[in-house]
Design a protein around this motif. Structure first.
Motif, PDB file in Angstrom:
ATOM      1  N   LYS A   1     -27.082 -29.062  94.347  1.00 47.71           N
ATOM      2  CA  LYS A   1     -25.775 -29.577  93.929  1.00 47.71           C
ATOM      3  C   LYS A   1     -24.628 -28.667  94.361  1.00 47.71           C
ATOM      4  N   GLY A   2     -24.948 -27.532  95.007  1.00 42.21           N
ATOM      5  CA  GLY A   2     -23.908 -26.626  95.483  1.00 42.21           C
ATOM      6  C   GLY A   2     -23.356 -25.695  94.423  1.00 42.21           C
ATOM      7  N   ALA A   3     -24.057 -25.556  93.293  1.00 45.51           N
ATOM      8  CA  ALA A   3     -23.540 -24.752  92.182  1.00 45.51           C
ATOM      9  C   ALA A   3     -23.283 -23.305  92.580  1.00 45.51           C
ATOM     10  N   PHE A   4     -24.123 -22.759  93.468  1.00 44.67           N
ATOM     11  CA  PHE A   4     -24.000 -21.346  93.805  1.00 44.67           C
ATOM     12  C   PHE A   4     -22.874 -21.070  94.803  1.00 44.67           C
ATOM     13  N   LEU A   5     -22.161 -22.130  95.205  1.00 48.49           N
ATOM     14  CA  LEU A   5     -20.948 -21.939  95.998  1.00 48.49           C
ATOM     15  C   LEU A   5     -19.771 -21.566  95.103  1.00 48.49           C
ATOM     16  N   ILE A   6     -19.934 -21.764  93.789  1.00 47.84           N
ATOM     17  CA  ILE A   6     -18.884 -21.423  92.834  1.00 47.84           C
ATOM     18  C   ILE A   6     -18.924 -19.918  92.566  1.00 47.84           C
ATOM     19  N   LYS A   7     -17.766 -19.298  92.567  1.00 53.41           N
ATOM     20  CA  LYS A   7     -17.669 -17.853  92.368  1.00 53.41           C
ATOM     21  C   LYS A   7     -18.285 -17.436  91.034  1.00 53.41           C
ATOM     22  N   LYS A   8     -19.121 -16.417  91.071  1.00 54.47           N
ATOM     23  CA  LYS A   8     -19.789 -15.834  89.905  1.00 54.47           C
ATOM     24  C   LYS A   8     -20.746 -16.804  89.212  1.00 54.47           C
ATOM     25  N   ALA A   9     -21.171 -17.856  89.942  1.00 55.58           N
ATOM     26  CA  ALA A   9     -22.132 -18.796  89.353  1.00 55.58           C
ATOM     27  C   ALA A   9     -23.449 -18.099  89.045  1.00 55.58           C
ATOM     28  N   GLY A  10     -23.855 -17.170  89.920  1.00 63.11           N
ATOM     29  CA  GLY A  10     -25.118 -16.469  89.716  1.00 63.11           C
ATOM     30  C   GLY A  10     -25.154 -15.730  88.392  1.00 63.11           C
ATOM     31  N   GLU A  11     -24.034 -15.079  88.040  1.00 65.87           N
ATOM     32  CA  GLU A  11     -23.982 -14.336  86.779  1.00 65.87           C
ATOM     33  C   GLU A  11     -24.159 -15.272  85.585  1.00 65.87           C
ATOM     34  N   LYS A  12     -23.502 -16.432  85.654  1.00 65.89           N
ATOM     35  CA  LYS A  12     -23.582 -17.369  84.535  1.00 65.89           C
ATOM     36  C   LYS A  12     -24.978 -17.957  84.412  1.00 65.89           C
ATOM     37  N   VAL A  13     -25.601 -18.272  85.545  1.00 65.12           N
ATOM     38  CA  VAL A  13     -26.953 -18.836  85.517  1.00 65.12           C
ATOM     39  C   VAL A  13     -27.946 -17.797  85.002  1.00 65.12           C
ATOM     40  N   CYS A  14     -27.782 -16.537  85.412  1.00 66.54           N
ATOM     41  CA  CYS A  14     -28.656 -15.461  84.914  1.00 66.54           C
ATOM     42  C   CYS A  14     -28.557 -15.357  83.391  1.00 66.54           C
ATOM     43  N   ALA A  15     -27.326 -15.365  82.883  1.00 66.27           N
ATOM     44  CA  ALA A  15     -27.129 -15.258  81.437  1.00 66.27           C
ATOM     45  C   ALA A  15     -27.717 -16.468  80.724  1.00 66.27           C
ATOM     46  N   TYR A  16     -27.571 -17.642  81.318  1.00 65.11           N
ATOM     47  CA  TYR A  16     -28.063 -18.877  80.707  1.00 65.11           C
ATOM     48  C   TYR A  16     -29.586 -18.883  80.635  1.00 65.11           C
ATOM     49  N   LEU A  17     -30.220 -18.391  81.705  1.00 62.71           N
ATOM     50  CA  LEU A  17     -31.682 -18.386  81.761  1.00 62.71           C
ATOM     51  C   LEU A  17     -32.292 -17.129  81.145  1.00 62.71           C
ATOM     52  N   GLY A  18     -31.458 -16.092  80.948  1.00 61.19           N
ATOM     53  CA  GLY A  18     -31.973 -14.837  80.415  1.00 61.19           C
ATOM     54  C   GLY A  18     -32.816 -14.083  81.424  1.00 61.19           C
ATOM     55  N   ILE A  19     -32.378 -14.090  82.699  1.00 55.40           N
ATOM     56  CA  ILE A  19     -33.122 -13.404  83.756  1.00 55.40           C
ATOM     57  C   ILE A  19     -32.194 -12.447  84.490  1.00 55.40           C
ATOM     58  N   SER A  20     -32.776 -11.559  85.295  1.00 56.18           N
ATOM     59  CA  SER A  20     -31.987 -10.612  86.078  1.00 56.18           C
ATOM     60  C   SER A  20     -31.528 -11.263  87.383  1.00 56.18           C
ATOM     61  N   LYS A  21     -30.562 -10.617  88.046  1.00 51.88           N
ATOM     62  CA  LYS A  21     -30.113 -11.116  89.345  1.00 51.88           C
ATOM     63  C   LYS A  21     -31.257 -11.082  90.356  1.00 51.88           C
ATOM     64  N   TYR A  22     -32.090 -10.042  90.273  1.00 47.55           N
ATOM     65  CA  TYR A  22     -33.222  -9.942  91.196  1.00 47.55           C
ATOM     66  C   TYR A  22     -34.143 -11.150  91.032  1.00 47.55           C
ATOM     67  N   THR A  23     -34.436 -11.504  89.774  1.00 44.79           N
ATOM     68  CA  THR A  23     -35.303 -12.658  89.516  1.00 44.79           C
ATOM     69  C   THR A  23     -34.652 -13.941  90.014  1.00 44.79           C
ATOM     70  N   LEU A  24     -33.336 -14.063  89.801  1.00 47.30           N
ATOM     71  CA  LEU A  24     -32.631 -15.256  90.272  1.00 47.30           C
ATOM     72  C   LEU A  24     -32.738 -15.388  91.784  1.00 47.30           C
ATOM     73  N   TYR A  25     -32.473 -14.294  92.514  1.00 43.99           N
ATOM     74  CA  TYR A  25     -32.510 -14.361  93.973  1.00 43.99           C
ATOM     75  C   TYR A  25     -33.921 -14.659  94.471  1.00 43.99           C
ATOM     76  N   SER A  26     -34.929 -14.090  93.794  1.00 47.04           N
ATOM     77  CA  SER A  26     -36.313 -14.354  94.166  1.00 47.04           C
ATOM     78  C   SER A  26     -36.656 -15.822  93.930  1.00 47.04           C
ATOM     79  N   ASP A  27     -36.256 -16.338  92.753  1.00 45.98           N
ATOM     80  CA  ASP A  27     -36.513 -17.744  92.439  1.00 45.98           C
ATOM     81  C   ASP A  27     -35.748 -18.668  93.382  1.00 45.98           C
ATOM     82  N   LEU A  28     -34.537 -18.258  93.745  1.00 48.46           N
ATOM     83  CA  LEU A  28     -33.714 -19.088  94.623  1.00 48.46           C
ATOM     84  C   LEU A  28     -34.342 -19.213  96.002  1.00 48.46           C
ATOM     85  N   GLU A  29     -34.914 -18.123  96.500  1.00 48.23           N
ATOM     86  CA  GLU A  29     -35.602 -18.181  97.791  1.00 48.23           C
ATOM     87  C   GLU A  29     -36.785 -19.140  97.723  1.00 48.23           C
ATOM     88  N   GLU A  30     -37.527 -19.074  96.620  1.00 46.93           N
ATOM     89  CA  GLU A  30     -38.663 -19.982  96.461  1.00 46.93           C
ATOM     90  C   GLU A  30     -38.185 -21.416  96.263  1.00 46.93           C
TER      91      GLU A  30
END
Length: 219
Positions: A179-208
């Motif tokens: 849906k293009g959510a990660f094109l929004i500035k600081k979306a990664g930080e908000k998604v990490c907080a929402y899921l309760g995960i680290s940025k490293y985990t987010l980037y790893s999951d995003l690649e998968e």
């Protein structure tokens, strides 16, 4: 056309002409996607229709075109709904540069709510029953747009973050990415907080997630 700003005077005149022709129920918006997505609106007529103004963000449909998960062809005569429940008949014309890349949009949103409440003869003019519904979020704050995309992804997964398995979490992230959510500035930080995960985990999951489809299957 190399940029929206280069053609903005002409686009303003077009927007003003369309709005004058169809009246106060017709909103006309010019988006410049070279701007941060939280402020893509560079001109708007009759912004009261969706409650937006110059400097406000685009909708989820524009994000999908920018992300490349939606075809960049024009969308004509589709039906959307505002936050307060009014129905709009909409058209989005995507502006492209000489290389064929979408760089902005001219959008028309006509409030047909009162027409739908009128006599049956007017309903035939509107032709609502023939128009497929389209999910589009009109917001005045890009944070609200991200919240809407997060809620949409959670609804699709069917579980709150605390109960998601790893596979469901990756599907959730894949849905946001499509849906293009990660094109929004600081979306990664908000998604990490929402899921309760680290940025490293987010980037790893995003690649998968990039290797899966919207149903969570490997593509």
């Amino acid at each position: 056309m190399e940029s929206v700003s280069q053609t903005l005077p002409l686009l303003r005149e077009l927007a003003q002409g369309i709005a004058a022709q169809f009246g106060e129920r017709c909103e006309v918006v010019v988006h410049d996607w070279s701007q941060p997505y939280e402020s893509t609106i560079v001109h708007i007529e009759h912004g009261h229709v969706t409650g937006r103004k110059v400097g406000d963000p685009g909708t989820n449909l524009g994000l999908e075109v920018m992300r490349g998960t939606s075809e960049g062809g024009h969308r004509q005569n589709y039906v959307t709904r505002t936050k307060d429940g009014r129905l709009l008949r909409s058209t989005s014309i995507y502006l492209k540069n000489d290389a064929g890349t979408a760089i902005g949009a001219l959008c028309i949103n006509f409030d047909i709510s009162e027409l739908l409440a009128a006599e049956k003869a007017l309903q035939g003019l509107v032709g609502m029953q023939e128009l497929p519904p389209v999910q589009e979020s009109f917001v005045s704050n890009v944070g609200d747009l991200l919240d809407s995309l997060i809620q949409e992804a959670e609804d699709a997964v069917g579980r709150p973050p605390a109960l998601m398995s790893r596979e469901e979490r990756i599907r959730f992230i894949a849905l946001l990415d499509r849906k293009g959510a990660f094109l929004i500035k600081k979306a990664g930080e908000k998604v990490c907080a929402y899921l309760g995960i680290s940025k490293y985990t987010l980037y790893s999951d995003l690649e998968e997630a990039k290797g899966t489809d919207a149903e969570g299957e490997q593509s």
